[in-house]
Write a protein that holds these residues in place. Structure first.
Motif, PDB file in Angstrom:
ATOM      1  N   GLN A  42       0.827  -1.214   0.000  1.00  0.00           N
ATOM      2  CA  GLN A  42       0.000   0.000   0.000  1.00  0.00           C
ATOM      3  C   GLN A  42       0.860   1.262   0.000  1.00  0.00           C
ATOM      4  OE1 GLN A  42      -3.242   0.073  -0.300  1.00  0.00           O
ATOM      5  NE2 GLN A  42      -3.493  -2.146  -0.213  1.00  0.00           N
ATOM      6  N   GLY A  43       2.172   1.116   0.167  1.00  0.00           N
ATOM      7  CA  GLY A  43       3.017   2.308   0.334  1.00  0.00           C
ATOM      8  C   GLY A  43       2.807   2.952   1.688  1.00  0.00           C
ATOM      9  N   GLN A  63       5.745   4.784   4.307  1.00  0.00           N
ATOM     10  CA  GLN A  63       6.138   6.202   4.213  1.00  0.00           C
ATOM     11  C   GLN A  63       7.480   6.468   4.891  1.00  0.00           C
ATOM     12  OE1 GLN A  63       4.267   8.959   2.393  1.00  0.00           O
ATOM     13  NE2 GLN A  63       4.129   7.012   1.379  1.00  0.00           N
ATOM     14  N   ARG A 123       2.196  10.523  11.007  1.00  0.00           N
ATOM     15  CA  ARG A 123       1.981  11.848  10.451  1.00  0.00           C
ATOM     16  C   ARG A 123       1.977  11.813   8.927  1.00  0.00           C
ATOM     17  NH1 ARG A 123      -0.666  16.455  11.827  1.00  0.00           N
ATOM     18  NH2 ARG A 123       0.645  18.315  11.837  1.00  0.00           N
ATOM     19  N   CYS A 124       2.446  10.715   8.348  1.00  0.00           N
ATOM     20  CA  CYS A 124       2.580  10.667   6.883  1.00  0.00           C
ATOM     21  C   CYS A 124       1.354  10.101   6.174  1.00  0.00           C
ATOM     22  CB  CYS A 124       3.759   9.783   6.481  1.00  0.00           C
ATOM     23  SG  CYS A 124       5.371  10.351   7.015  1.00  0.00           S
ATOM     24  N   SER A 125       0.872   8.971   6.653  1.00  0.00           N
ATOM     25  CA  SER A 125       0.039   8.123   5.788  1.00  0.00           C
ATOM     26  C   SER A 125      -1.438   8.442   5.822  1.00  0.00           C
ATOM     27  CB  SER A 125       0.222   6.652   6.173  1.00  0.00           C
ATOM     28  OG  SER A 125      -0.492   6.387   7.373  1.00  0.00           O
ATOM     29  N   GLY A 126      -1.903   9.133   6.856  1.00  0.00           N
ATOM     30  CA  GLY A 126      -3.346   9.324   6.964  1.00  0.00           C
ATOM     31  C   GLY A 126      -4.068   8.057   7.379  1.00  0.00           C
ATOM     32  N   TYR A 127      -3.318   7.041   7.769  1.00  0.00           N
ATOM     33  CA  TYR A 127      -3.822   5.805   8.390  1.00  0.00           C
ATOM     34  C   TYR A 127      -4.558   4.852   7.462  1.00  0.00           C
ATOM     35  CZ  TYR A 127      -2.915   8.570  12.603  1.00  0.00           C
ATOM     36  OH  TYR A 127      -2.326   9.344  13.551  1.00  0.00           O
ATOM     37  N   ARG A 167      -5.787  -0.558   5.089  1.00  0.00           N
ATOM     38  CA  ARG A 167      -5.953  -1.396   3.887  1.00  0.00           C
ATOM     39  C   ARG A 167      -4.950  -2.551   3.902  1.00  0.00           C
ATOM     40  NH1 ARG A 167      -6.567   3.634   1.186  1.00  0.00           N
ATOM     41  NH2 ARG A 167      -4.395   3.635   0.509  1.00  0.00           N
ATOM     42  N   ILE A 175      -1.283   7.605  -1.097  1.00  0.00           N
ATOM     43  CA  ILE A 175      -0.901   7.782   0.308  1.00  0.00           C
ATOM     44  C   ILE A 175      -0.512   9.236   0.567  1.00  0.00           C
ATOM     45  CG2 ILE A 175       0.826   7.177   2.057  1.00  0.00           C
ATOM     46  CD1 ILE A 175      -0.794   4.812   1.809  1.00  0.00           C
ATOM     47  N   GLN A 176       0.177   9.856  -0.394  1.00  0.00           N
ATOM     48  CA  GLN A 176       0.489  11.274  -0.236  1.00  0.00           C
ATOM     49  C   GLN A 176      -0.796  12.061  -0.032  1.00  0.00           C
ATOM     50  OE1 GLN A 176       3.558  13.254  -0.314  1.00  0.00           O
ATOM     51  NE2 GLN A 176       4.069  11.217   0.393  1.00  0.00           N
ATOM     52  N   GLU A 230      -3.803  10.992   0.942  1.00  0.00           N
ATOM     53  CA  GLU A 230      -4.491  10.667   2.195  1.00  0.00           C
ATOM     54  C   GLU A 230      -3.787  11.317   3.391  1.00  0.00           C
ATOM     55  OE1 GLU A 230      -6.330   6.344   0.773  1.00  0.00           O
ATOM     56  OE2 GLU A 230      -4.431   6.387   1.868  1.00  0.00           O
ATOM     57  N   GLY A 231      -2.456  11.228   3.382  1.00  0.00           N
ATOM     58  CA  GLY A 231      -1.694  11.817   4.490  1.00  0.00           C
ATOM     59  C   GLY A 231      -1.865  13.326   4.548  1.00  0.00           C
ATOM     60  N   VAL A 279      -5.324  14.258   5.934  1.00  0.00           N
ATOM     61  CA  VAL A 279      -5.442  14.095   7.392  1.00  0.00           C
ATOM     62  C   VAL A 279      -4.671  15.200   8.117  1.00  0.00           C
ATOM     63  CG1 VAL A 279      -4.974  12.567   9.335  1.00  0.00           C
ATOM     64  CG2 VAL A 279      -5.995  11.657   7.259  1.00  0.00           C
TER      65      VAL A 279
END
Lengths: 151, 763
Positions: free
Chosen positions: A90-91, A94, A131-135, A140, B661-662, B664-665, B668
């Motif tokens: 999923q990357g 981060q 702080r990077c991925s937005g969870y 996923r 992911i960029q 989504e991050g 947030v």
């Protein structure tokens, strides 16, 4: 103070200051996966298992581990390898700095509850900040791993 | 732009980051993991006062603490002023810093550098330094700064390397007015003129790895710096200026870094251990505590933005007039440049019908924590203001805000006067908004729904833009080299801070060289090894450095053909590079890449490597649309984001999983600064949110569903049609959620963050 514990299955003895945190002790003993993010027990980066229970090692004194078993990600490479590839797909790794704590807590979760719902995953990992991925990517990834086990 | 999508092998594929498994398994890759344990611990004594002169400082007791090696004060450091902003020389940021200054300008400004054998000794020494301060009255309100009686930088050697309208005798870091058309005239003729003021705070990047630097002298006696930084080359220049030593004596290297988001585009932690190492000859390291990160980092510039928006009754937006007051804090890092984006990357969104605009700004000093670069870099603040004003107009006119935007927004091919005169070459903003509306189900979710249990559901919308690198300034470079058995080394000066750019750039190289991504080994970044790159910031890496990779590969192929020409004894023009071999056209003759690699090491005079630097005359903006659905508790003011839908046009997504992911991050982080993350100051101007207990980062319980889709355009000047994604994604949550809160409560909240308490208290 004299300290005897089992670290990743190995007996370790040391003489430590009474105010040494478990986090400091572990990094001094080569467990570099254990990260400090906040120092106030708010970020989850320093999560390790103390007698199989996840604890925040920045807020546990090293001497509290006397006579007990501490496990860090260094000691759980195989168990972690089973599912972290799904996070990588999923990357969601981060910057990676929060990963070891999150992986440790996920291991604790899956040992307790092998088939958690999404809400159960969110609740259990709520203390692991990223702080990077937005969870979402982490979720996923874990979901993909759980689904793969059912196939 | 409908472009034939080539059938790429590596580009456009969601492959794993090259370092993913190392990171996920907790391997030692960060500064604090890889440096020797015997380095001196460096600690900084920081001023408790926001504005004071160090009258006396006595370090004799501190130096007697066992284990203390040295304590340095303002008397020990060079007297040449410099800037610590990571920007291309000559920097727009004023030279207003010393390593230690007798005049301390914010609560947290360093007063002394302590070097000790361990942390305990360093902290023991810190308590024993005796400082007598002459405490001065501070200026803590940015509105009272310009031309006020208290000067933050009264010194005579304050120096601006660029003319940006700054004047230290007026507390001005920068000021400017830019306009096109007769704004006042058009506003006079508008049916409606909204005049609104918006305010955003000095939000913290709060990357999980705090600022940290290790320094030592290498075997040549040079200063070797291993630092968690986005800008190795700028750090080398900054250290050279600050320490007064030549750049040839400095090497700066970055290991894997634990997040940056712009914070590490400023040399926040490098100076102090470097100074200790030069003085003592010993390795030294400085690791910021989380509290230091919160009080002496490089957060977002606090801005107050007044928007005057003129429109006709049908909702045609005819004029925009912006004035931004930006608070740079005690030093001017990134002050003159962040502010520009608040207008230049918000106003152009409404190019569609705009007849005139004006954008003026002042950037002022205050005795507060100095600001720096944070993802979005001023665009975030400007877009919150302009998008909120546009939503206010829509609600006033009772026009669906998506329809209002369709009438007014920028579309492909339009010239954008407010965006440095550039044209929207590749722009799928219209498609982003349409798709977002459709998937989000805007028609049904825009109407407010009172659930009857004290809770209300409502939705809001915003659009956004950013840039792709700094046009005519940023330089990205790549070296690609053929290795023994046909593998490649890709050597970069860009900084992967978690974004995945090491992998993305390797995907581009693999696409060009027609090989597997695994066949490309990436290295970044080290000033001794890497080709020059301005660094990873300003959404530049994919677009600028990516193009350098593409061009370097083209050049390498030509070189390889020349080497093959010698092997095959034919003119190089007859040869074609085919990935695993080089073939002579119209014949059966070829040489495999494997053999060619060895031939390149045998009696060969043509280097099997190529280095290319790239810069772009333009900065093609990515675009996006964002929609939020919230549930608001009318009694407590609690807002829950139920669903966030974003559709992004970043050109070609090189790695869709990483692009997602960029996005989504970033969303947030945007939700965090909208609802949770507060920055308040005590009487000394020190931030009250000094830990992650008080500074509330979003957790996974603070967000509902998060959906991201891409509407690709094709940017012909970018690598494989790519633009950028890193920054734009933080820009829509604040205006979209503020809009939804208005829908739910009837109150416009124009100050960020919008906390539950503020909502519950009402207007």
């Amino acid at each position: 103070m004299k300290l005897d514990l089992t670290l990743n299955g190995r007996a370790v003895s040391d003489d430590v200051r009474p105010d040494l945190t478990l986090l400091e002790f572990l990094r001094e003993h080569g467990c570099l996966s254990v990260k400090q993010g906040c120092g106030t027990a708010n970020c989850g980066l320093c999560t390790v298992l103390l007698d199989d229970v996840p604890v925040l090692s920045c807020s546990v004194l090293a001497v509290r581990a006397n006579g007990r078993a501490v496990v860090t990600l260094e000691g759980l490479q195989e168990e972690a390898s089973a599912f972290v590839g799904f996070l990588a797909d999923q990357g969601a790794d981060q910057c990676g700095f929060c990963n070891p704590g999150m992986v440790m807590n996920t291991i604790a979760l899956l040992r307790e509850n092998p088939d958690p719902s999404d809400d159960e995953i969110r609740a259990y990992l709520a203390g692991n900040l990223c702080r990077c991925s937005g969870y979402e990517g982490q979720l996923r990834g874990i979901r993909a791993y759980l689904d793969s086990r059912k196939e | 732009m409908a472009q034939p999508q080539k059938d790429y092998k590596c580009v456009g594929k969601s492959i794993r980051k090259k370092d993913a498994m190392q990171l996920l398994l907790g391997k030692a890759v960060y500064m604090d993991d890889i440096v020797p344990r015997d380095a001196l611990t460096v600690k900084l004594l920081r001023s408790p006062h926001p504005n004071a002169i160090v009258e006396e400082i006595d370090v004799s007791l501190a130096c007697k603490v066992p284990g203390v090696v040295a304590v340095y004060t303002w008397q020990d450091v060079p007297r040449q002023r410099f800037a610590i902003a990571g920007q291309t020389y000559p920097e727009p940021s004023p030279y207003d810093r010393l390593i230690l200054d007798r005049h301390v300008r914010f609560a947290g400004d360093p007063v002394a550098i302590i070097a000790a054998e361990d942390e305990r000794a360093a902290l023991g020494a810190m308590k024993r330094i005796k400082v007598t301060y002459r405490v001065l009255e501070p200026v803590l309100d940015p509105r009272a700064s310009k031309d006020g009686p208290i000067l933050v930088h009264p010194e005579e050697d304050w120096y601006p390397p660029c003319p940006v309208g700054g004047d230290n005798k007026r507390n001005l870091v920068a000021s400017e007015t830019d306009s096109a058309g007769d704004v006042d005239g058009v506003l006079d003729r508008c049916d409606i003129v909204l005049d609104r003021t918006y305010h955003t705070k000095a939000f913290q990047q709060a990357m999980m790895e705090t600022f940290r630097t290790y320094t030592r002298l290498d075997r040549y006696g040079r200063l070797h710096v291993i630092s968690s930084t986005q800008i190795v080359f700028h750090v080398r220049r900054i250290l050279s200026a600050a320490l007064g030593i030549p750049k040839s004596k400095i090497r700066v290297e970055k290991p894997r870094i634990g997040g940056g988001f712009g914070a590490k585009q400023t040399a926040v932690s490098e100076l102090y251990p470097a100074f200790v190492t030069l003085k003592t000859g010993r390795p030294a390291q400085l690791i910021f505590t989380r509290e230091e990160c919160q009080i002496a980092g490089s957060p977002r510039h606090e801005m107050e933005i007044r928007v005057r928006l003129g429109a006709d009754k049908t909702g045609k937006i005819r004029a925009l007039d912006l004035y931004t007051l930006s608070n740079s804090g005690a030093y001017g890092e990134h002050g003159p440049t962040t502010v520009g984006l608040s207008g230049h990357k918000s106003i152009p969104l409404y190019t569609g019908s705009l007849e005139a605009y004006r954008f003026a700004f002042d950037v002022v000093y205050t005795n507060l924590q100095p600001a720096g670069a944070y993802r979005g870099y001023g665009a975030t603040q400007g877009i919150f203001a302009v998008e909120s004003a546009v939503n206010e107009l829509a609600e006033l006119l009772h026009i669906d805000p998506t329809v209002l935007r369709e009438k007014n927004m920028v579309r492909q091919g339009m010239a954008m006067p407010a965006y440095y005169g550039e044209t929207a070459g590749a722009c799928a903003l219209d498609r982003c908004l349409a798709r977002c509306k459709e998937i989000f189900d805007w028609e049904h979710r825009y109407p407010v729904r009172d659930l009857g249990n004290g809770k209300v559901r409502a939705a809001g919308v915003a659009i956004a833009m950013q840039g792709s690198g700094i046009s005519q300034i940023d330089v990205g470079s790549a070296t690609i080299r053929l290795g023994d058995d046909g593998c490649y080394n890709l050597i970069l000066g860009a900084a992967d801070m978690g974004t995945g750019c090491d992998t993305i750039l390797a995907q581009m190289a693999a696409e060009c060289m027609d090989c597997d991504v695994d066949n490309v080994a990436v290295f970044s970044a080290d000033t001794d090894v890497s080709p020059y790159d301005s660094g990873s910031y300003a959404s530049s890496t994919t677009y600028v450095t990516g193009k350098a990779v593409e061009r370097a590969c083209e050049e390498l192929k030509e070189r390889l053909c020349r080497i093959a020409a010698r092997v095959l004894a034919c003119p190089p023009e007859e040869l074609t590079f085919c990935g695993n071999c080089i073939r002579r056209c119209g014949t059966e003759q070829s040489v495999s890449l494997h053999d060619l690699a060895y031939q390149a090491q045998l009696n060969n005079t043509e280097a099997a490597e190529a280095t290319v630097s790239h810069s772009s005359p333009i900065s093609p903006p990515p675009f996006m649309a964002g929609m939020a659905e919230i549930e608001l508790d009318k009694l407590t003011g609690q807002v829950t984001v139920l669903d966030y839908m974003a559709v992004v046009d970043c050109g070609t997504p090189i790695n869709p999983a990483l692009a997602r992911i960029q996005a989504e991050g970033g969303i947030v982080q945007g939700i965090g600064m909208t609802l949770l993350e507060d920055v308040r100051y005590d009487a000394h101007g020190k931030p009250m949110e000094t830990s992650l207990m008080q500074y509330k980062l979003p957790t996974r319980l603070d967000m509902g569903k998060l959906r991201v889709e891409f509407e690709s355009s094709y940017e012909p000047t970018g690598p494989f049609g790519a633009k950028s994604i890193g920054e734009i994604v933080i820009n829509t949550p604040a205006p979209a959620i503020a809009h939804a809160i208005y829908r739910a409560t009837g109150v416009w909240h124009r100050n960020l963050p919008i906390t539950a308490e503020q909502i519950a208290l009402g207007p």
